[in-house]
Design a protein around this motif. Sequence first.
Motif, PDB file in Angstrom:
ATOM      1  N   GLU A   1       4.314 -33.071  -5.458  1.00 25.43           N
ATOM      2  CA  GLU A   1       3.162 -32.424  -4.832  1.00 25.43           C
ATOM      3  C   GLU A   1       2.346 -33.415  -4.013  1.00 25.43           C
ATOM      4  N   ARG A   2       2.297 -34.661  -4.474  1.00 21.04           N
ATOM      5  CA  ARG A   2       1.525 -35.690  -3.770  1.00 21.04           C
ATOM      6  C   ARG A   2       2.361 -36.460  -2.745  1.00 21.04           C
ATOM      7  N   SER A   3       3.584 -35.976  -2.520  1.00 22.92           N
ATOM      8  CA  SER A   3       4.502 -36.604  -1.558  1.00 22.92           C
ATOM      9  C   SER A   3       4.815 -38.048  -1.926  1.00 22.92           C
TER      10      SER A   3
ATOM     11  N   GLY B   1       4.524 -33.171 -10.234  1.00 25.99           N
ATOM     12  CA  GLY B   1       3.219 -33.611  -9.746  1.00 25.99           C
ATOM     13  C   GLY B   1       3.329 -34.695  -8.686  1.00 25.99           C
TER      14      GLY B   1
ATOM     15  N   GLY C   1      -2.969 -24.349 -10.648  1.00 24.13           N
ATOM     16  CA  GLY C   1      -2.334 -25.553 -10.150  1.00 24.13           C
ATOM     17  C   GLY C   1      -1.455 -26.157 -11.228  1.00 24.13           C
ATOM     18  N   LEU C   2      -0.528 -27.019 -10.813  1.00 25.21           N
ATOM     19  CA  LEU C   2       0.473 -27.550 -11.732  1.00 25.21           C
ATOM     20  C   LEU C   2      -0.137 -28.312 -12.904  1.00 25.21           C
TER      21      LEU C   2
ATOM     22  N   VAL D   1       8.502 -25.341  -8.639  1.00 24.25           N
ATOM     23  CA  VAL D   1       7.355 -25.777  -7.844  1.00 24.25           C
ATOM     24  C   VAL D   1       7.501 -27.225  -7.378  1.00 24.25           C
ATOM     25  N   THR D   2       8.661 -27.843  -7.652  1.00 24.01           N
ATOM     26  CA  THR D   2       8.894 -29.206  -7.193  1.00 24.01           C
ATOM     27  C   THR D   2       9.475 -29.165  -5.786  1.00 24.01           C
ATOM     28  N   PRO D   3       8.772 -29.664  -4.777  1.00 17.50           N
ATOM     29  CA  PRO D   3       9.309 -29.646  -3.413  1.00 17.50           C
ATOM     30  C   PRO D   3      10.587 -30.469  -3.315  1.00 17.50           C
TER      31      PRO D   3
END
Length: 370
Positions: A268-270, A265, A184-185, A229-231
């Motif tokens: 990832e948590r929106s 990060g 995980g990140l 990995v950054t949406p």
Amino acid sequence: MTTGGLARRLGVSPTTLRSWDRRYGLGPAVRADGRHRRWTPQDVAVLEAMCRLTSAGIPPGEAARAAKAGDAGTRERSASGGSLRAAPGRPAGHGPPAGDHEKPVPGQGGPATGHRAPGVPDRPSGTGPTADEGPPGSGGRSRAAGTLPLGDVRQECRGLARAAVRLDAPALDGQLAAAVERYGLTVAWQEVMMPTLHAVGRKWASSGDRYVEVEHLLSWHISTALRRVTPMSPAGPPDTAQGPVVLACVPGEQHTLPLEALNAGLAERSLPARMLGAAVPAEALTAAVRRLGPVAVVLWAQARSTASLPLARHVAATRWGVRGARRQPAVVLGGPGWTGRSAQGMLRPPSLDEALSVLTAHYEQAVPGR
């Protein structure tokens, strides 16, 4: 190529090349004057494959056979797939169980390009692992020093450091992606990327400004891995009436990697964020805060010389909104530059994990029902 030139290119010692020749037959196809080694492009390709395989945790004998057979790509992919399997009792993609990893030093928050620290003695370049190291590819910790002064770190750090010293871009990409996928990140940043960056900084500091190219390449690929990995921010209406989290390096501060990890990060948590990057001028930062109306502003300072408390207080006092309902941001200070500074009312989380928790709590408090 000469043996010395090839050793410098691969990031190993000439002794290692001679040992591989003697033990595994990885010598040059021809020898000038019957004695001196001269390495052809084909010889170099085999040794580059050998380095990638051993960095992936494959035993040297097995790596040598695969490199000579031209089967390095298949064997490396197989090793990477094996490294992604979770340890017994732990799901893949999650961090280590309680007690399996150490917290970063409070106030450090993470290293970045150019971070310098006192050098740590290490064994000669190119020597192999010692008996104190965990089994290859195990993901366990390794206590022996290697080409870079790593100390007590996860085994993945060793492979990453060797790939960086060799300037092996494909290996860096693969190993960083594997670390993020496995741990995980957050854990990948705190326990794989950070220790390797620290080790490069210590090596740079103790080597008369050598290894600059190693540090630049490693930093670039870590930045690439973090962005990968950054949406993407969703298209559509504004995030919320409360505004996003603003991430900015203070004026004169060029170290952005910790903020890039934090930005990934948050995504990832929106949680909405706006990454302003390196060395943001004070006027531009103030304008962004007034325009965006952020829930929080994270100010990164790697060095004490760039950590400006007057600027932090000015940002914290910035207000916006209609009369009777004016708001102001929470200010979060990140980086070792703020160590020892008295910043009443401002938060200083000591790690990426805690920074994410603090910012999540602030956002949820500001956006009821989230």
